[in-house]
Design an enzyme around this catalytic site. Structure first.
Site, PDB file in Angstrom:
ATOM      1  N   LYS A  77       0.835  -1.204   0.000  1.00 56.70           N
ATOM      2  CA  LYS A  77       0.000   0.000   0.000  1.00 56.70           C
ATOM      3  C   LYS A  77       0.869   1.254   0.000  1.00 56.70           C
ATOM      4  O   LYS A  77       0.543   2.246  -0.667  1.00 56.70           O
ATOM      5  CB  LYS A  77      -0.908   0.016   1.241  1.00 56.70           C
ATOM      6  CG  LYS A  77      -1.988  -1.052   1.232  1.00 56.70           C
ATOM      7  CD  LYS A  77      -2.709  -1.075   2.576  1.00 56.70           C
ATOM      8  CE  LYS A  77      -3.471  -2.359   2.814  1.00 56.70           C
ATOM      9  NZ  LYS A  77      -4.034  -2.463   4.162  1.00 56.70           N
ATOM     10  N   GLN A 121      -3.076  -1.093  10.451  1.00 52.15           N
ATOM     11  CA  GLN A 121      -3.168  -2.400   9.791  1.00 52.15           C
ATOM     12  C   GLN A 121      -3.715  -3.452  10.758  1.00 52.15           C
ATOM     13  O   GLN A 121      -3.218  -3.607  11.867  1.00 52.15           O
ATOM     14  CB  GLN A 121      -1.782  -2.816   9.257  1.00 52.15           C
ATOM     15  CG  GLN A 121      -1.777  -4.124   8.491  1.00 52.15           C
ATOM     16  CD  GLN A 121      -2.616  -4.066   7.213  1.00 52.15           C
ATOM     17  OE1 GLN A 121      -2.584  -3.099   6.468  1.00 52.15           O
ATOM     18  NE2 GLN A 121      -3.395  -5.116   6.972  1.00 52.15           N
ATOM     19  N   ASP A 144      -9.594   3.761   5.798  1.00 44.58           N
ATOM     20  CA  ASP A 144     -10.078   2.377   5.739  1.00 44.58           C
ATOM     21  C   ASP A 144     -11.603   2.336   5.768  1.00 44.58           C
ATOM     22  O   ASP A 144     -12.212   1.311   5.455  1.00 44.58           O
ATOM     23  CB  ASP A 144      -9.558   1.591   6.957  1.00 44.58           C
ATOM     24  CG  ASP A 144      -8.523   0.557   6.559  1.00 44.58           C
ATOM     25  OD1 ASP A 144      -8.441   0.231   5.362  1.00 44.58           O
ATOM     26  OD2 ASP A 144      -7.808   0.068   7.459  1.00 44.58           O
TER      27      ASP A 144
END
Ligand code: NAD
Length: 318
Positions: A77, A121, A144
């Site tokens: 990412k 994460q 997210d």
């Protein structure tokens, strides 16, 4: 008309994202090409705004521990972010960080004006409550789309930062001009980060406007094919290889396979497959996403899109 919003905001319809393959009835949906187009557009928009004198957007990743999969996801990412012109930083914390210490770090990043987007994460170590952590990320930086306020926004018809994989599926439908308005969608899987956001977006007024049937682990196995066979769109996210087969699909339906499963082939080699029997379904469906190369490439692309959205919102307030 507001009800057509989802499919009318896309000015370009890229027919070339549907690829014909010899011997296959279904068109293959090229998620790699769609993801690349989204990433290119994000990069171009950032370049324009930076050329106009704005500082580059900044995306911060927080990773806890040394989980190999998490390391590889974050490095993928951050590489994609850099390629799009986004400044990235990764903060790595030891496995034994306390929840309070992690919350304090998130609080600092929330207050940091130079940070436009933030991603913690997952998964986190078992002593840390994931819900508490994702809800601590400020909704305006929640790229997210997991914060409960952002979930509330799309659930009540005002989407802002959407979870990346569901947003990627919606983008695929838009770019291939597959309008769900008034159609029947069968969503197989209802997880909080994938199935639930998608089925919510797909039936919402002004978003997908479809009739949505939801199947999940407690749907009796004999009912599952009845539901899938009624649907014009079958979208699957279960993590069960080969759950959906040719006989469960209405001829001409569109099939979106979100599943990613690692299985051993007959030679003992690891193979990546989805939740659908791609070969069989290709003989009856109108279009299908492959695994890999379907929904997967969209997730990172939509994360970059979310970062752009969060940054632009901030710029508009300055
Ligand atoms: P999850 O385990 O959280 O949820 C699985 C869902 O499947 C649940 O809602 C469950 O009720 C349902 N289910 C289980 N058995 C079923 C059955 N027999 N019939 C119908 N429904 C059933 O998983 P998840 O996080 O939603 O992920 C699903 C899949 O998507 C996994 O393979 C995962 O690797 C993949 N995934 C792909 C991407 C991507 O970028 N393409 C991103 C995230 C996850």
């Amino acid at each position: 008309m507001a009800a057509r919003r989802l499919f009318s905001t896309c000015s370009l319809v890229f027919r070339e994202f549907l690829v014909s393959k010899p011997g296959m009835f279904a068109k293959v949906i090229d998620g790699k090409a769609i993801g690349a187009a989204v990433r290119r557009e994000v990069r171009e928009e950032i370049q324009q705004l930076v050329s106009a004198g704005h500082r580059a957007p900044c995306l911060t990743f927080v990773r806890v521990g040394q989980d190999e999969a998490s390391k590889s996801y974050v490095s993928g990412k951050s590489k994609a972010a850099r390629e799009a012109g986004i400044k990235d930083q990764t903060i790595v914390k030891d496995e034994d960080i306390t929840q309070e210490e992690l919350l304090a770090l998130i609080d600092n990043l929330n207050k940091d004006d130079e940070v436009d987007g933030m991603l913690v994460q997952l998964p986190l170590p078992p002593h840390i409550d994931e819900k508490t952590i994702v809800n601590a990320v400020h909704p305006s930086k929640d790229v997210d789309g997991f914060n409960v306020l952002n979930i509330g926004r799309f659930s009540s018809g005002s989407p802002y930062l959407l979870p990346a994989t569901p947003a990627g599926v919606i983008e695929i439908l838009k770019r291939c001009n597959f309008d769900t308005f008034g159609r029947h969608v069968c969503m197989v899987g209802r997880s909080k980060n994938i199935g639930f956001p998608l089925l919510t977006l797909l039936h919402s007024d002004g978003t997908g406007d479809a009739t949505v049937t939801i199947c999940h682990r407690y749907t009796p196995p004999e009912h599952l094919p009845i539901c899938t066979k009624m649907a014009d769109f079958v979208i699957v996210a279960t993590g069960i290889p080969n759950l959906i087969t040719k006989d469960m699909i209405k001829p001409g339906a569109v099939v979106i396979d979100i599943g990613i499963n690692r299985i051993k082939d007959k030679d003992g080699k690891t193979q990546l497959v989805g939740d659908c029997d791609f070969e069989g379904i290709s003989q009856v469906a109108r279009a299908i996403t492959p695994v890999p190369g379907g929904v997967g490439p969209m997730t990172v692309a939509m994360l970059l899109q979310n970062t752009l959205t969060a940054w632009k919102k901030k710029l508009s307030k300055q």
